[in-house]
Design an enzyme around this catalytic site. Structure first.
Site, mmCIF file in Angstrom:
data_model
loop_
_atom_site.group_PDB
_atom_site.id
_atom_site.type_symbol
_atom_site.label_atom_id
_atom_site.label_comp_id
_atom_site.label_asym_id
_atom_site.label_seq_id
_atom_site.Cartn_x
_atom_site.Cartn_y
_atom_site.Cartn_z
ATOM 1 N N LYS A 269 61.676 19.614 -28.005
ATOM 2 C CA LYS A 269 60.668 19.458 -26.955
ATOM 3 C C LYS A 269 60.166 20.795 -26.415
ATOM 4 O O LYS A 269 59.533 20.855 -25.375
ATOM 5 C CB LYS A 269 61.236 18.597 -25.822
ATOM 6 C CG LYS A 269 61.589 17.174 -26.272
ATOM 7 C CD LYS A 269 62.072 16.330 -25.114
ATOM 8 C CE LYS A 269 63.560 16.113 -25.194
ATOM 9 N NZ LYS A 269 64.101 15.321 -24.108
ATOM 10 N N CYS A 270 60.430 21.860 -27.132
ATOM 11 C CA CYS A 270 60.024 23.209 -26.730
ATOM 12 C C CYS A 270 58.577 23.459 -27.172
ATOM 13 O O CYS A 270 58.120 22.923 -28.182
ATOM 14 C CB CYS A 270 60.957 24.230 -27.383
ATOM 15 S SG CYS A 270 60.537 25.957 -27.065
ATOM 16 N N GLY A 271 57.869 24.293 -26.430
ATOM 17 C CA GLY A 271 56.511 24.675 -26.802
ATOM 18 C C GLY A 271 56.446 25.389 -28.139
ATOM 19 O O GLY A 271 55.381 25.452 -28.761
#
Length: 159
Positions: free
Chosen positions: A35-37
């Site tokens: 869920k990281c950019g």
């Protein structure tokens, strides 16, 4: 022999794998978070893996949930996300700590044998470590470094 090869890691199914299984390979080891950019880097990591896997190159992904809870709770969700969204088929492992008092031995080795900016601790998801075929850390790359920008360093190790 490198101490790297004395370390064991766990696959998503709980099976233990010895890092010595990767001896003789150039490795790009990455702490990941779904869920990281920076998650779109999975696509670039996959491209590098596909391009060089026949030349003894492997990408190894190690999910971590230590930076703003950006990883799924279950390993199954993580694996499904990576495969469905980015076609990841390079080896991925069970979620682990990459910093702090419970830091896994693998990341202890990687951070002790590479220079970080200001400190050796991993500061965010998608920190990348390039390891030569002898198990020595020869490069550390910031989370924002696109994997395709590491390709020349990978090629140099494979030459």
């Amino acid at each position: 022999m490198s101490k790297l090869y004395e370390i064991e890691v766990e696959k998503p199914n709980g099976e233990t794998v010895a890092m010595s299984d990767y001896k003789g390979n150039v490795l790009l080891i990455v702490n990941t978070a779904s869920k990281c950019g920076f998650a779109p880097q999975f696509a670039e990591l996959q491209k590098l893996y596909e391009k060089y896997k026949e030349n003894n190159f492997t990408v190894l992904g190690f999910p971590s949930d230590q930076f703003l809870n950006q990883e799924f709770d279950s390993t199954e969700e993580t694996m499904e996300f990576c495969q469905m969204n980015y076609g990841v088929n390079f080896p991925m492992f069970k979620k682990m700590d990459v910093k702090g008092k419970d830091k896994h031995l693998l990341f202890e080795y990687l951070t002790e044998n590479s220079k970080g900016l200001l400190s050796k601790e991993i500061k965010w998801n998608f920190t990348k470590f390039l390891v030569n075929e002898s198990g020595e850390v020869i490069g550390r790359y910031a989370p924002k470094t696109n994997p395709k920008d590491i390709e020349k360093d990978i090629q140099a190790q494979l030459a």
